[in-house]
Design a protein around this motif. Structure first.
Motif, PDB file in Angstrom:
ATOM      1  N   GLN A  17       5.918   0.927   7.045  1.00 49.75           N
ATOM      2  CA  GLN A  17       5.159   2.493   7.034  1.00 49.75           C
ATOM      3  C   GLN A  17       4.513   2.362   8.879  1.00 49.75           C
ATOM      4  O   GLN A  17       5.303   3.597   9.805  1.00 49.75           O
ATOM      5  CB  GLN A  17       4.035   2.300   7.448  1.00 49.75           C
ATOM      6  CG  GLN A  17       2.476   2.734   7.083  1.00 49.75           C
ATOM      7  CD  GLN A  17       1.145   1.982   7.492  1.00 49.75           C
ATOM      8  OE1 GLN A  17       0.851   0.934   7.658  1.00 49.75           O
ATOM      9  NE2 GLN A  17       0.483   3.119   6.250  1.00 49.75           N
TER      10      GLN A  17
ATOM     11  N   SER B 171       5.531   8.018   2.550  1.00 50.52           N
ATOM     12  CA  SER B 171       4.669   7.197   0.751  1.00 50.52           C
ATOM     13  C   SER B 171       6.494   6.623   0.382  1.00 50.52           C
ATOM     14  O   SER B 171       5.835   5.667  -0.419  1.00 50.52           O
ATOM     15  CB  SER B 171       4.250   8.201  -0.190  1.00 50.52           C
ATOM     16  OG  SER B 171       3.960   6.980  -1.301  1.00 50.52           O
TER      17      SER B 171
ATOM     18  N   THR C  99       7.894   2.842  -0.596  1.00 51.45           N
ATOM     19  CA  THR C  99       8.120   2.496  -1.927  1.00 51.45           C
ATOM     20  C   THR C  99       9.371   1.976  -2.227  1.00 51.45           C
ATOM     21  O   THR C  99       9.779   0.909  -2.736  1.00 51.45           O
ATOM     22  CB  THR C  99       7.784   4.008  -3.128  1.00 51.45           C
ATOM     23  OG1 THR C  99       6.223   4.120  -2.461  1.00 51.45           O
ATOM     24  CG2 THR C  99       7.765   3.637  -4.765  1.00 51.45           C
TER      25      THR C  99
ATOM     26  N   HIS D 165       0.578  -1.191  -1.474  1.00 48.08           N
ATOM     27  CA  HIS D 165       0.486   0.372  -1.898  1.00 48.08           C
ATOM     28  C   HIS D 165      -0.304   0.845  -1.246  1.00 48.08           C
ATOM     29  O   HIS D 165      -0.731   2.254  -0.758  1.00 48.08           O
ATOM     30  CB  HIS D 165       1.570   0.304  -2.598  1.00 48.08           C
ATOM     31  CG  HIS D 165       2.503   2.030  -2.617  1.00 48.08           C
ATOM     32  ND1 HIS D 165       2.015   3.278  -3.063  1.00 48.08           N
ATOM     33  CD2 HIS D 165       3.241   2.279  -2.353  1.00 48.08           C
ATOM     34  CE1 HIS D 165       2.842   4.375  -2.530  1.00 48.08           C
ATOM     35  NE2 HIS D 165       4.008   4.250  -1.964  1.00 48.08           N
ATOM     36  N   SER D 166      -1.363   0.940  -2.268  1.00 58.04           N
ATOM     37  CA  SER D 166      -2.619   1.863  -2.108  1.00 58.04           C
ATOM     38  C   SER D 166      -2.783   2.064  -1.235  1.00 58.04           C
ATOM     39  O   SER D 166      -3.741   2.597  -0.068  1.00 58.04           O
ATOM     40  CB  SER D 166      -3.286   1.093  -3.235  1.00 58.04           C
ATOM     41  OG  SER D 166      -2.587   1.569  -4.852  1.00 58.04           O
TER      42      SER D 166
ATOM     43  N   THR E 250      -1.092   3.667   1.795  1.00 65.07           N
ATOM     44  CA  THR E 250      -0.922   5.138   1.513  1.00 65.07           C
ATOM     45  C   THR E 250      -2.604   5.949   1.229  1.00 65.07           C
ATOM     46  O   THR E 250      -2.708   7.226   1.725  1.00 65.07           O
ATOM     47  CB  THR E 250      -0.244   5.297   0.103  1.00 65.07           C
ATOM     48  OG1 THR E 250      -0.497   4.320  -0.982  1.00 65.07           O
ATOM     49  CG2 THR E 250       0.991   5.111   0.909  1.00 65.07           C
TER      50      THR E 250
ATOM     51  N   ALA F 105       4.017   6.156  -5.738  1.00 59.52           N
ATOM     52  CA  ALA F 105       4.319   7.174  -4.709  1.00 59.52           C
ATOM     53  C   ALA F 105       3.504   8.963  -5.679  1.00 59.52           C
ATOM     54  O   ALA F 105       3.319   9.655  -4.856  1.00 59.52           O
ATOM     55  CB  ALA F 105       4.994   6.828  -4.382  1.00 59.52           C
TER      56      ALA F 105
END
Length: 259
Positions: free
Chosen positions: A93, A111, A115, A220-221, A224, A259
């Motif tokens: 990131q 994103s 991923t 990931h959530s 993002t 994503a």
């Protein structure tokens, strides 16, 4: 007869074995040594991995911000699958935010790049935890047949010797044939621990990969959207049990779909 009985046994079998029999015996010993080394190594690694993962997850879910998570990783290092995944995701990131998509490896949105990074780490961790299982599976599947081959070979030579001597009494037949069965017993003794350990490690790895996949989806959530899906339950649903993020059940979704 007593002298013949006491002279029979593993030592007598080893002394009478030819090159093929000794080679098969050495192969079984080698397979046994390899399987026990793998079993001991992976058992110790599994215990340490679970202990480190539990400590990191406790610190992760009690952290106030992702910056605190990064500081914790810098302080303690990425010594387990969960911390390694977090470190790589945070690095991806930050890297994409600084440099953007300058290369093909960084193509796409932040994103999408995140991923791909998470998917790569998941594949690496899966490959790492499965190391050695192929050897255990091979030993468990082939050791009984190696022992059986040794038994057939020993019975064949025993019957040849009995036929040449002309003595077909029970005591002359049972002793050499019984000695030949030692190889079958050794083959089973080598195979059984390998099969049991293979099943145990396979289940442990399956549980780990499921937890890691669920953690990757929530991570990931976080990166993002700034929130973890399913981490909270509305207060009105008093009959619904809240989900703990660190042991969330893996869903069919993957980071790619998120994503």
């Amino acid at each position: 007869m007593d002298t013949t009985t006491t002279s029979l046994g593993f030592g007598h079998f080893l002394a009478q074995a030819d090159t093929v029999g000794k080679t098969l015996l050495a192969l079984l010993l080698l397979m046994s040594a390899a399987s026990w080394i793998i079993i001991a190594t992976k058992a110790l690694t599994t215990v340490l991995r679970q202990r480190r993962a539990a400590g990191f997850l406790d610190r992760f879910w009690n952290a106030g911000t992702l910056e605190q998570v990064q500081a914790d990783i810098d302080a303690h290092g990425a010594s387990d699958a969960f911390s390694h995944l977090s470190a790589q995701a945070l690095h991806a990131q930050a890297h994409h935010a600084r440099h953007g998509a300058q290369r093909l490896a960084e193509a796409g949105s932040a994103s999408e790049f995140l991923t791909r990074t998470i998917k790569k780490v998941l594949d690496e961790e899966t490959t790492r935890v499965e190391s050695g299982l192929t050897t255990l599976a091979t030993v468990g599947a082939t050791a009984p047949f190696v022992g059986l081959f040794g038994t057939v070979w020993g019975v064949y030579h025993a019957l040849l010797g009995i036929g040449m001597s002309g003595a077909g009494t029970l005591d002359k037949v049972a002793g050499p044939v019984g000695e030949a069965l030692i190889m079958t017993g050794l083959g089973l003794a080598v195979a059984i621990p390998a099969v049991v350990a293979y099943n145990a490690f396979t289940r442990s790895n399956r549980v780990l990969c499921g937890r890691l996949d669920a953690f990757a989806f929530e991570l990931h959530s976080f990166l993002t959207m700034g929130e973890a899906p399913g981490a909270a339950v509305p207060a009105a649903n008093s009959n619904v049990r809240a989900i703990k993020p660190q042991i969330a059940v893996a869903t069919a979704s993957t980071p790619a779909t998120a994503a």
